[in-house]
Design a protein around this motif. Structure first.
Motif, PDB file in Angstrom:
ATOM      1  N   ARG A   8       0.855  -1.189   0.000  1.00  0.00           N
ATOM      2  CA  ARG A   8       0.000   0.000   0.000  1.00  0.00           C
ATOM      3  C   ARG A   8       0.892   1.241   0.000  1.00  0.00           C
ATOM      4  N   VAL A   9       0.280   2.363  -0.313  1.00  0.00           N
ATOM      5  CA  VAL A   9       1.010   3.630  -0.378  1.00  0.00           C
ATOM      6  C   VAL A   9       1.698   3.931   0.950  1.00  0.00           C
ATOM      7  N   GLN A  14       6.753   4.650   3.951  1.00  0.00           N
ATOM      8  CA  GLN A  14       7.568   4.284   5.115  1.00  0.00           C
ATOM      9  C   GLN A  14       8.906   3.683   4.688  1.00  0.00           C
ATOM     10  N   VAL A  15       8.879   2.768   3.745  1.00  0.00           N
ATOM     11  CA  VAL A  15      10.106   2.089   3.310  1.00  0.00           C
ATOM     12  C   VAL A  15      11.083   3.072   2.672  1.00  0.00           C
ATOM     13  N   SER A  19       7.188  11.349   1.644  1.00  0.00           N
ATOM     14  CA  SER A  19       5.825  11.729   2.023  1.00  0.00           C
ATOM     15  C   SER A  19       4.817  10.802   1.362  1.00  0.00           C
ATOM     16  N   LYS A  20       3.634  10.789   1.918  1.00  0.00           N
ATOM     17  CA  LYS A  20       2.571   9.948   1.386  1.00  0.00           C
ATOM     18  C   LYS A  20       2.180  10.399  -0.030  1.00  0.00           C
ATOM     19  N   SER A  21       2.175  11.712  -0.262  1.00  0.00           N
ATOM     20  CA  SER A  21       1.809  12.212  -1.591  1.00  0.00           C
ATOM     21  C   SER A  21       2.841  11.803  -2.633  1.00  0.00           C
ATOM     22  N   TYR A  22       4.117  11.807  -2.261  1.00  0.00           N
ATOM     23  CA  TYR A  22       5.150  11.363  -3.208  1.00  0.00           C
ATOM     24  C   TYR A  22       5.048   9.856  -3.435  1.00  0.00           C
TER      25      TYR A  22
END
Length: 66
Positions: A8-9, A14-15, A19-22
């Protein structure tokens, strides 16, 4: 039941420590490549195998980063 075939995004962010958007942009890019090769993709998720192949991470490094 946990599906280990896809990331998942949130996990991608995290890995890679981004950022979540990137991470969404990266997932979209990888899924576009997979679609071009004729694979079915799921929005917001990417094949873990393909992610590992396209990045410098292997399965062990992903587990260590969590």
């Amino acid at each position: 039941m946990e599906n280990n075939a896809f990331m998942r995004v949130d996990e991608v962010a995290q890995v890679l420590s981004v950022s979540k958007s990137y991470a969404y942009k990266l997932v979209q890019k990888l899924n576009a490549e997979l679609k071009e090769m004729g694979y079915l993709t799921i929005s917001g998720r990417v094949s873990k195998q393909y992610f590992i192949e396209k990045t410098c991470y292997n399965e062990q490094k992903i587990k260590e980063r969590k």
